[in-house]
Design an enzyme around this catalytic site. Structure first.
Site, short mmCIF file in Angstrom:
data_model
loop_
_atom_site.label_atom_id
_atom_site.label_comp_id
_atom_site.label_asym_id
_atom_site.label_seq_id
_atom_site.Cartn_x
_atom_site.Cartn_y
_atom_site.Cartn_z
N MET A 130 0.85 -1.20 0.00
CA MET A 130 0.00 0.00 0.00
C MET A 130 0.89 1.25 0.00
O MET A 130 0.44 2.34 0.37
CB MET A 130 -0.93 -0.01 1.21
CG MET A 130 -1.89 -1.22 1.18
SD MET A 130 -3.43 -0.95 2.05
CE MET A 130 -2.86 -0.70 3.70
N GLY A 154 11.19 -2.85 5.61
CA GLY A 154 10.43 -4.11 5.60
C GLY A 154 10.00 -4.47 4.19
O GLY A 154 10.21 -5.60 3.72
N HIS A 155 9.42 -3.49 3.48
CA HIS A 155 9.00 -3.74 2.10
C HIS A 155 10.21 -4.06 1.22
O HIS A 155 10.16 -4.96 0.37
CB HIS A 155 8.29 -2.52 1.50
CG HIS A 155 7.04 -2.12 2.21
ND1 HIS A 155 6.97 -1.02 3.04
CD2 HIS A 155 5.80 -2.67 2.20
CE1 HIS A 155 5.73 -0.91 3.51
NE2 HIS A 155 5.01 -1.89 3.02
N LYS A 213 5.15 -9.97 9.39
CA LYS A 213 4.61 -8.95 10.31
C LYS A 213 3.07 -9.06 10.34
O LYS A 213 2.45 -8.96 11.38
CB LYS A 213 5.06 -7.58 9.82
CG LYS A 213 4.23 -6.41 10.25
CD LYS A 213 4.75 -5.84 11.53
CE LYS A 213 3.94 -4.71 12.11
NZ LYS A 213 2.92 -4.14 11.32
N ALA A 223 11.00 -6.72 9.54
CA ALA A 223 12.13 -5.79 9.75
C ALA A 223 11.84 -4.96 11.00
O ALA A 223 10.69 -4.57 11.24
CB ALA A 223 12.29 -4.89 8.53
N LEU A 231 8.85 -2.52 11.89
CA LEU A 231 8.62 -1.41 10.97
C LEU A 231 7.21 -1.51 10.39
O LEU A 231 6.75 -2.59 10.05
CB LEU A 231 9.66 -1.43 9.84
CG LEU A 231 11.12 -1.27 10.25
CD1 LEU A 231 11.99 -1.03 9.03
CD2 LEU A 231 11.32 -0.14 11.25
N SER A 232 6.55 -0.37 10.32
CA SER A 232 5.18 -0.31 9.83
C SER A 232 4.90 1.11 9.39
O SER A 232 5.40 2.07 10.00
CB SER A 232 4.22 -0.69 10.98
OG SER A 232 2.92 -0.24 10.69
N SER A 233 4.09 1.22 8.35
CA SER A 233 3.73 2.57 7.89
C SER A 233 3.01 3.32 9.00
O SER A 233 3.09 4.55 9.09
CB SER A 233 2.83 2.49 6.67
OG SER A 233 3.51 1.78 5.66
#
Ligand code: PAF
Length: 275
Positions: free
Chosen positions: A26, A32-33, A145, A172, A180-182
């Site tokens: 997204m 992470g991505h 995740k 990550a 890690l997350s948006s």
């Protein structure tokens, strides 16, 4: 690197490509991505990453409008990572009419995240199936995740006989353990420091289980109490089998999962406890 926004152009570009790997996202990309992209690139000659904030997986009270959109930056990160194609369609392309055909999901979609985010997995399954139909990859990579999402996508691929290999990528983390997350972007400075307590709580449970503690209920309750004491609102902290069915003492291959709110930000995380 090509940026493609419509289905016909993407199909034309991919027509003669034998082996395509795919990472759906997204956007608002982070390490992470990028690590999922690196994994994907090892499994195919061509790599497609999609960027699409999927309204269908957000409930009306959730953060669809607020979700960070950083398209230019995402494109330069993906270019640097050596991605061949970014597929970035509009809502009109992916949902040309109101989406009335929906998948009926298995019980796995109604537990954990499904209990707290009733529209989430229906929306995820719908968009992932659409993207799989459009991209027709040989391999697709999903992060651990979103552990329950990964399992559901695997189940969907198996039950719908899709010829796609689903590969998982490790979570990550920042140096203090925070996954890690948006959504970490929503955290204020002091909340960022506090946010790693979710990871620490899961890690403590993991260490206890590894050292032989089988009182799972007590471990969960202690973690929940500790988070609440530090100002969190906890949706769940739970030890499950790796298949996401309730764990019993002496079970092997477990996973401890948590979802909790820090202020207005909902964070999720999990740790596998493998034998
Ligand atoms: O994990 C995500 O970012 C999303 O749920 C996905 C798989 C891209 C579907 O919108």
């Amino acid at each position: 690197m090509k940026i493609i926004t419509d289905i016909i152009s993407l199909r034309t570009y991919l027509k003669d490509k034998q082996s395509v790997s795919f990472v759906p996202t997204m956007g608002n990309l982070h390490e992470g991505h990028l690590s999922l992209v690196r994994t994907a690139k090892q499994h195919a000659d061509y790599n497609v990453v999609s960027i699409f904030v999927n309204r269908l997986q957000f409930s009306p009270n959730e953060d669809f409008n607020q979700y960070p959109r950083t398209f230019e930056r995402d494109c330069s990160l993906l270019k640097e990572a050596g991605v061949n194609v970014i597929f970035a369609p509009s809502e009109k392309i992916l949902y040309p009419v109101q989406q009335e055909f929906l998948l009926s999901l298995p019980p796995l979609a109604r537990t954990l995240e499904g209990r707290f985010r009733p529209d989430f997995f229906q929306g995820v399954a719908t968009i992932v199936l659409k993207l799989f139909n459009i991209v027709q990859p040989k391999t697709a990579v999903f992060g651990k995740k979103d552990y329950q999402q990964l399992l559901l996508v695997r189940e969907m691929v198996q039950q719908l006989n899709l010829p796609i290999e689903i590969i998982s990528g490790e979570t990550a983390r920042s140096s203090n353990g925070l996954a890690l997350s948006s959504r970490n972007n929503y955290l204020r400075e002091e909340q960022r420091l506090e946010a790693c307590r979710l990871y620490q709580s899961l890690l403590l449970i993991k260490q206890e289980v590894i050292s032989g503690n089988t009182d799972f209920k007590m471990l969960e309750i202690n973690a929940i109490k500790n988070l609440i004491q530090h100002g969190w609102k906890v949706d769940y902290i739970t030890i499950q089998r790796s298949t996401l069915t309730p764990a019993k003492p002496n079970d092997k291959d477990l996973v401890v999962l948590g979802a909790a709110w820090l202020g207005k930000t909902r964070l999720i995380d999990n740790l596998e406890i493998l034998d």
